[in-house]
Design a protein around this motif. Structure first.
Motif, short mmCIF file in Angstrom:
data_model
loop_
_atom_site.label_atom_id
_atom_site.label_comp_id
_atom_site.label_asym_id
_atom_site.label_seq_id
_atom_site.Cartn_x
_atom_site.Cartn_y
_atom_site.Cartn_z
N THR A 1 -1.78 35.25 31.03
CA THR A 1 -2.28 36.56 31.41
C THR A 1 -2.73 37.33 30.17
N GLN A 2 -3.88 37.99 30.29
CA GLN A 2 -4.44 38.77 29.20
C GLN A 2 -4.65 40.22 29.60
N ILE A 3 -4.65 41.06 28.57
CA ILE A 3 -5.06 42.45 28.73
C ILE A 3 -6.35 42.61 27.93
N VAL A 4 -7.44 42.99 28.60
CA VAL A 4 -8.73 43.16 27.94
C VAL A 4 -9.01 44.65 27.81
N ALA A 5 -9.35 45.07 26.59
CA ALA A 5 -9.57 46.48 26.31
C ALA A 5 -10.93 46.69 25.66
N ASN A 6 -11.70 47.62 26.22
CA ASN A 6 -12.97 48.01 25.62
C ASN A 6 -12.69 49.04 24.53
N GLY A 7 -13.55 49.10 23.51
CA GLY A 7 -13.38 50.08 22.46
C GLY A 7 -14.62 50.19 21.61
N PRO A 8 -14.84 51.34 20.95
CA PRO A 8 -16.04 51.51 20.13
C PRO A 8 -16.12 50.51 18.98
N ARG A 9 -15.01 50.20 18.35
CA ARG A 9 -15.03 49.31 17.20
C ARG A 9 -14.88 47.85 17.57
N ALA A 10 -14.26 47.57 18.72
CA ALA A 10 -14.11 46.17 19.13
C ALA A 10 -13.69 46.08 20.60
N ILE A 11 -14.16 45.01 21.25
CA ILE A 11 -13.64 44.59 22.55
C ILE A 11 -12.59 43.53 22.25
N CYS A 12 -11.39 43.68 22.79
CA CYS A 12 -10.29 42.79 22.42
C CYS A 12 -9.57 42.24 23.64
N GLY A 13 -9.03 41.03 23.50
CA GLY A 13 -8.15 40.44 24.50
C GLY A 13 -6.78 40.23 23.90
N TYR A 14 -5.73 40.69 24.60
CA TYR A 14 -4.36 40.59 24.11
C TYR A 14 -3.52 39.73 25.05
N ASP A 15 -2.58 38.98 24.48
CA ASP A 15 -1.60 38.26 25.29
C ASP A 15 -0.70 39.28 25.96
N ALA A 16 -0.56 39.21 27.29
CA ALA A 16 0.19 40.23 28.03
C ALA A 16 1.69 40.16 27.76
N SER A 17 2.18 39.03 27.25
CA SER A 17 3.61 38.88 27.02
C SER A 17 4.02 39.15 25.58
N THR A 18 3.14 38.83 24.64
CA THR A 18 3.54 38.86 23.24
C THR A 18 2.83 39.91 22.40
N GLU A 19 1.82 40.59 22.97
CA GLU A 19 1.00 41.60 22.29
C GLU A 19 0.00 41.00 21.30
N GLN A 20 0.00 39.69 21.10
CA GLN A 20 -0.89 39.06 20.14
C GLN A 20 -2.35 39.28 20.52
N GLU A 21 -3.18 39.66 19.55
CA GLU A 21 -4.61 39.73 19.79
C GLU A 21 -5.16 38.31 19.81
#
Length: 244
Positions: free
Chosen positions: A97-117
């Protein structure tokens, strides 16, 4: 239970039947952070037993997972961001499972369990408001503060910094993990500024604040048509669409 983020940065857990507060977490006062210029607009999202909050502000921006029952912090990762207003997306992949976040400086995907980008695409639009949404087994992300208004359909199974491999190239290329199609397709122009797009029946509908809607093929981004659907003054359209 009902989870609500207020415009001043207070996350509340409420009893859905009575509206009575169960716990609250004031992001501004408890974390001593600033507020976005026009207040908070990112909504909380649920992932299993945690609620995800994206807090993009000048200095001390972060994304965090809080326990649903009591608001305790499961994890929190700092983001080198400026003010943004998009809601994060929880997406299930064959790699977790991932958390995808939009942002001005970067679009990022994070591991939902470990916070790792897990992956990122840098140098996005100066102001991001629209939220990431599912596009089949990919994730659709737009940035729309002109003149930088790209559209990405991203493979969330990608890993690493995808920026150099994507920008300036329409379509996906091999990424740092050795997997093909880091981005299913990419368009440098056409994203919406305020309004989150809609994917419905293999079509993408992108609404601009001036009332013009474009329809594109979800699998490759090819434009099918463009038409005016609302008469507005000064770019007043701001509501995101749904389909039924």
């Amino acid at each position: 239970l009902l989870y609500v983020m207020g415009a001043t940065g207070t996350l509340q857990c409420l009893d859905a039947a009575t509206g009575e507060p169960i716990w609250s977490y004031d992001l501004v006062s408890e974390l001593e952070i600033g507020t976005p210029e026009w207040g908070f607009a990112s909504s909380p999202v649920i992932d299993e037993d945690q609620v995800i909050v994206q807090c993009d502000v000048y200095d001390d921006a972060f994304i965090a997972a809080l326990d649903l029952k009591d608001g305790a912090t499961n994890w929190r990762v700092e983001r080198e961001e400026i003010s943004g207003w998009g809601t994060p997306l929880v997406v299930k992949t064959n790699r977790g499972t991932q958390i995808v976040a939009n942002g001005p400086r970067a679009i990022c995907g994070y591991d939902a369990s470990t916070e790792q980008e897990l992956w990122r695409i840098g140098e996005n639009s100066e102001v991001t408001v629209a939220s990431p949404i599912p596009n089949g087994d990919q994730v659709l992300v737009t940035g729309g503060y002109k003149p930088i208004d790209p559209i990405y359909s991203i493979n969330p199974n990608s890993r690493g910094d995808l920026t150099d491999q994507i920008l300036g190239n329409e379509g996906g290329k091999e990424n740092s993990s050795g997997e093909d199609d880091a981005v299913g397709w990419y368009l440098p122009k056409g994203g919406a500024y305020l309004i989150t797009p809609l994917v419905y029946r293999d079509q993408i509908y992108i609404f601009q604040s001036n009332g013009v809607m474009s329809c594109r093929q979800a699998d490759n981004g090819t434009e099918g048509y463009k038409k005016r659907v609302a008469s507005v003054r000064g770019g007043d359209l701001g509501a995101s669409p749904i389909a039924c």
